[in-house]
Scaffold this motif. Sequence first.
Motif, short mmCIF file in Angstrom:
data_model
loop_
_atom_site.label_atom_id
_atom_site.label_comp_id
_atom_site.label_asym_id
_atom_site.label_seq_id
_atom_site.Cartn_x
_atom_site.Cartn_y
_atom_site.Cartn_z
N LEU A 1 -11.79 19.71 39.62
CA LEU A 1 -10.56 18.91 39.76
C LEU A 1 -10.77 17.50 39.24
CD1 LEU A 1 -9.28 20.06 43.27
CD2 LEU A 1 -8.21 20.52 41.06
N ASP A 2 -11.91 16.92 39.56
CA ASP A 2 -12.21 15.58 39.06
C ASP A 2 -12.26 15.56 37.53
OD1 ASP A 2 -13.12 12.77 39.69
OD2 ASP A 2 -14.84 13.44 38.53
N SER A 3 -12.84 16.59 36.93
CA SER A 3 -12.90 16.68 35.48
C SER A 3 -11.50 16.80 34.90
CB SER A 3 -13.75 17.87 35.06
OG SER A 3 -13.72 18.06 33.66
N ALA A 4 -10.64 17.58 35.55
CA ALA A 4 -9.28 17.77 35.05
C ALA A 4 -8.49 16.46 35.06
CB ALA A 4 -8.56 18.82 35.88
N PHE A 5 -8.57 15.71 36.15
CA PHE A 5 -7.79 14.46 36.24
C PHE A 5 -8.31 13.39 35.28
CE2 PHE A 5 -6.93 15.92 40.78
CZ PHE A 5 -5.69 16.45 40.44
N ASN A 6 -9.58 13.46 34.94
CA ASN A 6 -10.16 12.47 34.03
C ASN A 6 -10.08 12.87 32.56
OD1 ASN A 6 -10.93 10.70 36.11
ND2 ASN A 6 -12.83 11.83 36.45
N THR A 7 -9.83 14.17 32.30
CA THR A 7 -9.94 14.66 30.92
C THR A 7 -8.64 15.21 30.37
OG1 THR A 7 -12.22 15.28 31.48
CG2 THR A 7 -11.33 16.12 29.41
N ARG A 8 -7.81 15.81 31.20
CA ARG A 8 -6.61 16.48 30.69
C ARG A 8 -5.77 15.54 29.85
NH1 ARG A 8 -4.64 21.47 33.26
NH2 ARG A 8 -2.60 20.85 32.47
N PRO A 9 -5.54 15.84 28.56
CA PRO A 9 -4.77 14.93 27.71
C PRO A 9 -3.30 14.84 28.08
CG PRO A 9 -5.38 16.92 26.51
CD PRO A 9 -6.10 16.96 27.80
N ASP A 10 -2.71 15.92 28.61
CA ASP A 10 -1.30 15.83 29.00
C ASP A 10 -1.11 14.90 30.19
OD1 ASP A 10 -2.77 17.59 30.52
OD2 ASP A 10 -1.18 19.07 30.73
N PHE A 11 -2.11 14.82 31.07
CA PHE A 11 -2.06 13.89 32.20
C PHE A 11 -2.15 12.44 31.71
CE2 PHE A 11 -3.84 12.22 36.32
CZ PHE A 11 -2.73 12.54 37.09
N LYS A 12 -3.06 12.20 30.76
CA LYS A 12 -3.18 10.87 30.17
C LYS A 12 -1.93 10.50 29.37
CE LYS A 12 -8.24 10.92 29.72
NZ LYS A 12 -9.36 10.83 28.75
N ASP A 13 -1.35 11.49 28.72
CA ASP A 13 -0.14 11.27 27.92
C ASP A 13 0.98 10.69 28.79
OD1 ASP A 13 2.09 11.37 26.31
OD2 ASP A 13 1.81 13.42 25.66
N LEU A 14 1.23 11.32 29.93
CA LEU A 14 2.29 10.84 30.82
C LEU A 14 1.99 9.44 31.35
CD1 LEU A 14 3.40 13.95 32.91
CD2 LEU A 14 4.67 12.75 31.13
N LYS A 15 0.73 9.17 31.64
CA LYS A 15 0.38 7.82 32.12
C LYS A 15 0.66 6.77 31.05
CE LYS A 15 -3.17 8.99 35.54
NZ LYS A 15 -4.59 8.83 35.94
N ASP A 16 0.34 7.08 29.80
CA ASP A 16 0.62 6.14 28.72
C ASP A 16 2.12 5.97 28.50
OD1 ASP A 16 -2.01 5.47 28.09
OD2 ASP A 16 -2.26 7.23 26.80
N GLN A 17 2.88 7.04 28.66
CA GLN A 17 4.33 6.92 28.54
C GLN A 17 4.89 6.02 29.64
OE1 GLN A 17 6.65 10.51 27.89
NE2 GLN A 17 4.85 11.57 27.09
N ALA A 18 4.36 6.14 30.85
CA ALA A 18 4.81 5.28 31.94
C ALA A 18 4.46 3.82 31.67
CB ALA A 18 4.18 5.74 33.26
N ARG A 19 3.28 3.56 31.11
CA ARG A 19 2.90 2.19 30.76
C ARG A 19 3.81 1.65 29.66
NH1 ARG A 19 -2.47 4.65 30.83
NH2 ARG A 19 -3.53 4.14 32.78
N ALA A 20 4.15 2.50 28.69
CA ALA A 20 5.07 2.07 27.62
C ALA A 20 6.43 1.70 28.19
CB ALA A 20 5.20 3.18 26.58
N MET A 21 6.90 2.46 29.17
CA MET A 21 8.18 2.13 29.78
C MET A 21 8.09 0.84 30.59
SD MET A 21 11.19 3.16 29.60
CE MET A 21 10.77 4.69 28.77
N GLY A 22 6.92 0.56 31.18
CA GLY A 22 6.74 -0.73 31.86
C GLY A 22 6.82 -1.88 30.88
#
Length: 470
Positions: free
Chosen positions: A287-308
């Motif tokens: 689970l730790d590897s998934a949260f740190n590596t999954r690109p779709d998870f990082k993608d959404l985080k970057d989209q949220a930062r872009a909206m900020g």
Amino acid sequence: MRYYFSLIAYFIGLLLLFSISSANAGMNSDTQSDGPLPLPAGSQITLRDAITIALKYHPEVAEAKAEYAAAREQVGEAQSYLGPQLSGVGGYLRSTDNGIGNTSYYNPYGSLPRMTGRNHDLPPNDTSNSWNTSNNFAAGVGLSQYLIDFGRRRGFVAERRYEASATAQAEQLVNLDLIFEVSQRYFDVLRARQLVRVFEKAVEERRFHLHEAQVRSSAGLTPELDVYVTKAEVERAQLHLVDARNAEADATVAFDNSLGLGGRSPDYHLADILTYTNIADTMPALLDSAFNTRPDFKDLKDQARAMGAQVTESRSDYFPTVNAVGGYSALGTGLPAANNFNVGVLITWPIFNSFLTSHQVAEAQYRQRALQSQIEDLRQHIILQVKTAFLDWQASLQRINRAEQTLAASRAELELAEKRYGAGLANIVELEDAQRNYTGDDAAYADALYGYSVAKATVDHATGRSLAGL
């Protein structure tokens, strides 16, 4: 003057021609040609080799790379607004010169201004117009430098950077999905080939049983029924072999397609076999590897930062924008023209825009909240995927252990049945039942090994570990 305008037009045409040629050359260099295959004839290919080929030649990867490159260019576009902006203008008009006069008044007290639209350069009561034309030249340059806007332009740059980062993660997601597809189809081919060997061995053994039945029947030791029973079993085994070979051909075609070589089938041999090892991973680590590596998870985080960053852009409209400006112009109806210069600071401030800015800020905030909810939803979905994949992986290992024991028992059963039939202690039905059980258990063992390999690939896909080392 006509000569100078012709010369300028000539150089502009050359510049456009050079730009188009450069763009076409760049597109041609990025296009994959039908060159030689990446594999020598008769070479062996490992799963790692197959993944490397797919990541280089598959069109989905090329598309994702181009999208990321375009997103990086958008960052450069946004940054260009922070630097100086220099523009030039030039024009030539052949026009009439019927003026509307100056700003003087009819009386000395300034109470009756002249009416616009009348030619006040002519004598009183003379409203005639002249159709004579004259030259009018205009040329100039303007320079503007952004100074401060309370976050709009820098927020725009930050938004583009986060969007580019999100596009990079989308590219990684394409890679992750393609690796899983190639792995699964690679294992499909291995499974199909192992099943072909299982049924080839079944055909061979049933032919031996048929020969034995024919010999015993000719000697009067067994009824002729044994010959027909074994003939039917041979044909059934042949039918299974036809299906297995067809499945192998289908799996090979699908695997070739996953390599992205444009339908060309390279001449290769798979170097790996279906096998298994013990599981050393734990659920928390996965689970730790998934949260740190999954690109779709990082993608959404970057989209949220872009909206900020977009929230910061919208809020900047509450404050003024300050630019330093300077310019030069040359105007006249003849040459030499009159020269004019200007330099200063330009301040613009949208004082009231019917609450447009407030709505824009609120919209960006709501979209950011929606993205944060998507992140949480994806986080829960990742937990489900990883846990399910890990449980299936563990179950596949247990299935292999059971299949091994079953295969060993059915092999012993078949050997005993063959000895009993040879000694006349068992009939043909007992022998063929033992053979059928052994063939089925052998195929089930191949399926169990395949299930383990696919389950492990699913875990690597769900955790994003497949991207390690790329």
